[in-house]
Design a protein around this motif. Structure first.
Motif, PDB file in Angstrom:
ATOM      1  N   SER A  65       6.877   5.873  11.973  1.00 48.50           N
ATOM      2  CA  SER A  65       7.553   6.994  11.313  1.00 48.50           C
ATOM      3  C   SER A  65       6.994   7.294   9.935  1.00 48.50           C
ATOM      4  CB  SER A  65       9.056   6.708  11.199  1.00 48.50           C
ATOM      5  OG  SER A  65       9.279   5.499  10.493  1.00 48.50           O
ATOM      6  N   PHE A  66       6.366   6.313   9.286  1.00 50.36           N
ATOM      7  CA  PHE A  66       5.747   6.594   7.994  1.00 50.36           C
ATOM      8  C   PHE A  66       4.697   5.545   7.691  1.00 50.36           C
ATOM      9  CE2 PHE A  66       9.167   3.716   6.730  1.00 50.36           C
ATOM     10  CZ  PHE A  66       8.536   2.880   5.829  1.00 50.36           C
ATOM     11  N   LEU A  67       3.808   5.905   6.769  1.00 51.92           N
ATOM     12  CA  LEU A  67       2.741   5.028   6.277  1.00 51.92           C
ATOM     13  C   LEU A  67       2.775   5.037   4.757  1.00 51.92           C
ATOM     14  CD1 LEU A  67      -0.220   6.286   8.470  1.00 51.92           C
ATOM     15  CD2 LEU A  67       0.545   3.949   8.469  1.00 51.92           C
ATOM     16  N   ASP A  68       2.381   3.922   4.156  1.00 48.95           N
ATOM     17  CA  ASP A  68       2.164   3.941   2.725  1.00 48.95           C
ATOM     18  C   ASP A  68       0.670   3.746   2.450  1.00 48.95           C
ATOM     19  OD1 ASP A  68       1.750   1.292   3.263  1.00 48.95           O
ATOM     20  OD2 ASP A  68       3.109   0.522   1.729  1.00 48.95           O
ATOM     21  N   VAL A  69       0.305   3.731   1.192  1.00 50.27           N
ATOM     22  CA  VAL A  69      -1.114   3.656   0.826  1.00 50.27           C
ATOM     23  C   VAL A  69      -1.734   2.361   1.330  1.00 50.27           C
ATOM     24  CG1 VAL A  69      -2.715   3.597  -1.112  1.00 50.27           C
ATOM     25  CG2 VAL A  69      -0.739   5.109  -1.192  1.00 50.27           C
ATOM     26  N   VAL A  70      -0.989   1.266   1.219  1.00 51.66           N
ATOM     27  CA  VAL A  70      -1.508  -0.025   1.707  1.00 51.66           C
ATOM     28  C   VAL A  70      -1.712   0.024   3.213  1.00 51.66           C
ATOM     29  CG1 VAL A  70      -1.048  -2.492   1.855  1.00 51.66           C
ATOM     30  CG2 VAL A  70      -0.373  -1.233  -0.180  1.00 51.66           C
ATOM     31  N   GLY A  71      -0.814   0.671   3.932  1.00 54.14           N
ATOM     32  CA  GLY A  71      -0.960   0.780   5.381  1.00 54.14           C
ATOM     33  C   GLY A  71      -2.182   1.586   5.769  1.00 54.14           C
ATOM     34  N   VAL A  72      -2.424   2.694   5.051  1.00 55.96           N
ATOM     35  CA  VAL A  72      -3.601   3.517   5.347  1.00 55.96           C
ATOM     36  C   VAL A  72      -4.873   2.734   5.085  1.00 55.96           C
ATOM     37  CG1 VAL A  72      -4.861   5.594   4.682  1.00 55.96           C
ATOM     38  CG2 VAL A  72      -2.373   5.666   4.880  1.00 55.96           C
ATOM     39  N   ARG A  73      -4.914   2.032   3.940  1.00 59.54           N
ATOM     40  CA  ARG A  73      -6.108   1.248   3.613  1.00 59.54           C
ATOM     41  C   ARG A  73      -6.349   0.152   4.651  1.00 59.54           C
ATOM     42  NH1 ARG A  73      -4.566  -1.080  -1.056  1.00 59.54           N
ATOM     43  NH2 ARG A  73      -4.797   0.924  -2.123  1.00 59.54           N
ATOM     44  N   SER A  74      -5.268  -0.473   5.108  1.00 57.83           N
ATOM     45  CA  SER A  74      -5.416  -1.547   6.099  1.00 57.83           C
ATOM     46  C   SER A  74      -5.899  -1.001   7.439  1.00 57.83           C
ATOM     47  CB  SER A  74      -4.080  -2.271   6.281  1.00 57.83           C
ATOM     48  OG  SER A  74      -3.664  -2.848   5.059  1.00 57.83           O
TER      49      SER A  74
END
Length: 775
Positions: free
Chosen positions: A663-672
């Motif tokens: 349902s959502f991503l944060d910056v750390v999730g995108v980088r990972s």
């Protein structure tokens, strides 16, 4: 009909004869966007938003006025002929119950019983104008009254009012000064709670009640019922105890009650016990035969009248030293300004009281709103109760909310609107003005018995725990934890501890999310967990992972572990092992023990490489950190290598991540995610994504996820789109291999010339590889 072995047969499921066939192209996100144009999202500036929000038309002004004054919405639509008689009957019945409960709950608030009548009267007047629920009965509630009493006893204990005139063995307490101080503290607390509720309503934060989940409220109210029981037990027994507050206060109170149980007043004990038994039995009959009894039997009123008559006739106070009400103020007291200087001492408990009172009222109101098909406004309820408590605070009242039993009486006797509520206030007003003197001989143990009898519904919530345990063990644990914490720590700290624990369970469930490897049912586009279903097909060389959680900094490790468990290897470890093997192959090529062929295979030149020690699976960090260009020699990593390095096998070429539940991503999730894609690309495994929601893809774009190596064509609309794409890729590679074999077979060059040419090309490739390795 029971089947052999004691198992019942499964119910016959309905048969669905319909089927569907869909023919469409395989869509990646890139192809979909090229063929389907999105709507332009209008982005307004802050100035434009403020201008629109502050603009006011006649229609908008009327809507705002009706929102702030709901009475303007429902009163003009009042159906006099159909509803008035029902509201009158309901108002009279509810008013009688409210009179007795107001007096009884005043004991919980640690103020004289007469002030309970005020608390049952004044809040209704303002809620009638500002409230949105048509059925709740506004007034005292045991849990909230007990929380108020806890603050009152903490700030004005008996020890602060010891009179100077003391005998040798007894301590004399100035009850008049004590009661005056306690009433002032209770009314000040009511004013502060009202201010907090009004601020919350103005800030539109009615959503905070959503964090008070049903299991949390159930455990909290059950613990509060236990606290109420203990506090009323000493009144039923008429034994004196110290005023305990804080951690383990209920344990200390119980211990002292049992230590002094020998001094029990028999007259009060018998009166309280009979009141409890009669109220419980008659309430059960009312509930069981509610369809046959048009109006519930007002057992509290009947018991009170009988008990008052007996106490007056037998003069129980003089003959048996029974504890009676003694004095009830006749008429209304003039408004008194609460002591604002006390706000700082009661700020913390006032927040919990404000939220709990609001949560109880809204929870009960929503039940009846759903039943009768209308809506209540949570933010407006904050405003309504805030105004009610502010108004009541100037008339020596304690905090008001709604009582479940009293609301049930108002609804079951036919109440249609708050006209019934205002009529119940009229009945309470009659009691204040004319009947107060008549109730002075009433024993306090009878009022305590009425309170205890009304706790039955709360205690029955314990039966919810086994059901919760079967349905959701985490909810059951929240219930038990909140209940125990509220009993041990006290209601305010217990509620806070329960709320923190409930939020912690949410965090843990996000941090350790569910995931599953997927496979498809034959000849369908349906994908389910391979661990749950049988007869599921998995495409060779392809792994599919469904990750059922948002991807953020707290669960990145969980995502990586789920990927590792699905594919069966660690991509970073595989890459490091391959680098180690390539370095050893490089040394063998330099020594002439290996040679490179045009088709990319590293073949053994006939020399042994026994000089190399067997790999012990120990990696040298310094060696791996050296920047190394990719060695452009194709190696079949799943075959036997000419060097003794333990390189994990990678029996796959593609990984598909089903992100439909993200349902959502944060910056750390995108980088990972970027790192995961690149780690797999380095070991020749392609990563694909499917079923992403539009706002998640927009988040990826804003965070710079895409580049030359990671393009939108690895994102697909569904899992099946990705699988069909991979099948077509595998088929095209197989066709290319067959075409190459056919060309070789059709070649007319002699075999000797072909071999010579291959050897010459092989040497050229080897020289080229050596030059690249040397650089």
């Amino acid at each position: 009909m029971a089947a052999p072995g004691g198992r019942s047969e499964r119910p016959q499921l309905p048969e669905y004869s319909g089927s569907y066939v869909v023919s469409r192209p395989v869509y990646s996100e890139l192809a979909w966007e090229e063929q389907h144009e999105r709507r332009l999202q209008e982005r307004r500036t802050l100035q434009e938003r403020l201008a629109k929000g502050c603009s006011c038309s006649r229609k908008t002004a009327l809507h705002v006025l009706k929102t702030l004054l709901p009475i303007l919405e429902w009163l003009p639509k009042y159906q006099v002929k159909e509803w008035l008689l029902s509201d009158i009957i309901s108002g009279i019945s509810t008013g009688l119950v409210a009179t007795l409960q107001g007096m009884a709950y005043a004991l919980l608030a640690a103020v004289p019983v007469g002030y309970g009548l005020y608390s049952a009267f004044f809040p209704i007047l303002t809620y009638f104008v500002f409230g949105t629920s048509r059925h709740i009965s506004v007034g005292p509630f045991p849990v909230v009254s007990l929380m108020v009493g806890s603050v009152v006893l903490n700030m004005a204990p008996d020890e602060h009012f010891i009179s100077n005139e003391t005998t040798l063995n007894t301590t004399v307490i100035d009850f008049a000064a004590r009661d005056k101080a306690r009433v002032l503290i209770a009314s000040t607390l009511t004013l502060l709670v009202g201010i907090i509720q009004l601020i919350f309503g103005g800030l539109q934060v009615g959503f905070i009640v959503r964090y008070l989940a049903d299991p949390l409220i159930g455990g909290f109210t059950t613990a509060a019922a236990f606290q109420v029981l203990v506090s009323q037990l000493k009144i039923v027994l008429n034994v004196s105890t110290k005023s305990y507050n804080g951690v383990l206060s209920i344990i200390y109170t119980l211990v002292e009650i049992f230590q002094n149980v020998g001094s029990t007043n028999i007259a009060d004990f018998i009166a309280g016990l009979l009141t409890i038994l009669m109220c419980v039995v008659v309430k059960e009959l009312n509930n069981r035969f509610k369809h046959k009894i048009p109006i519930p039997i007002p057992i509290e009123v009947i018991v009170t009248v009988i008990a008052t008559a007996i106490s007056y006739g037998a003069n129980l106070e003089k003959n048996y030293n029974a504890g009676i009400v003694k004095s009830i103020p006749r008429g209304f007291l003039p408004p008194v300004t609460p002591s604002v200087s006390l706000f700082s001492e009661m700020m913390t408990p006032s927040f919990s009281i404000a939220v709990v009172a609001y949560a109880i009222a809204v929870s009960v109101g929503k039940v009846y709103a759903t039943k009768y098909d209308y809506a209540i406004d949570g933010n407006q309820e904050f405003i309504a109760f805030g105004i009610s408590n502010i108004f009541s605070g100037f008339f020596s009242c304690f905090v008001a909310t709604t009582a479940l039993s009293r609301t049930a009486v108002q609804e079951s006797t036919g109440g249609k609107t708050q006209i019934a509520g205002i009529l119940s206030a009229v009945i309470v007003m009659v009691a204040i003005v004319a009947l107060g003197k008549l109730l002075e001989p009433l024993q306090k143990s009878v009022l305590a018995g009425v309170v205890i009898a009304n706790l039955k519904g709360m205690f029955m919530q314990v039966c919810d725990v086994p059901r919760l345990w079967r349905q959701n063990k985490i909810d059951a644990v929240i219930w038990v934890f909140t209940c125990l914490a509220s009993i041990i720590l006290g209601l305010d700290l217990g509620l806070l501890a329960g709320l923190m624990f409930a939020l912690l369970t949410v965090v843990l469930r996000l941090q350790f999310p569910s995931w599953s490897g997927l496979g498809s049912f034959p000849n369908t586009d349906i994908y389910r967990s391979t661990k749950v279903y049988k007869n599921i097909e998995e495409l060779e060389g392809v792994k599919i992972l469904r990750f059922s959680s948002p991807i953020f900094y707290g669960n990145i490790d969980g995502l990586k572990k789920s990927i590792k468990s699905t594919v069966g290897f660690d991509a970073i470890r595989v890459y490091n092992k391959r680098l180690k093997a390539l370095r050893k192959i490089q040394k063998l090529i330099k020594k002439g023990q290996l040679r490179a062929t045009k088709n990319g295979i590293v073949s053994d030149a006939g020399s042994s490489n026994n000089a190399f020690e067997p790999d012990e699976d120990i990696e040298d960090p310094e060696e791996l950190d050296i920047p190394t260009k990719e060695i452009e020699i194709r190696v079949n990593w799943n075959a036997d290598l000419p060097v003794k390095v333990n390189v994990p096998k990678v029996p796959m070429h593609s990984l598909v991540l089903d992100c439909g539940a993200v349902s959502f991503l944060d910056v750390v999730g995108v980088r990972s995610l970027r790192m995961i894609v690149k780690e797999f690309q380095r070991i020749d495994v392609n990563v694909y994504f499917s079923s992403l929601q539009d706002h998640v893809i927009e988040k990826l774009e804003r965070c710079g996820f895409f580049d030359d190596n990671i393009r939108k064509d690895i994102f697909f609309l569904t899992v099946h789109d990705a699988v069909l794409y991979l099948r077509s890729q595998v088929k095209s590679q197989e066709d290319s291999i067959l075409e190459t074999i056919t060309l070789i077979q059709d070649s007319k060059d002699p075999l000797e010339l072909m071999e010579a040419e291959l050897i010459e090309q092989e040497l050229d490739v080897q020289d080229e590889a050596m030059r690249r390795l040397a650089s």
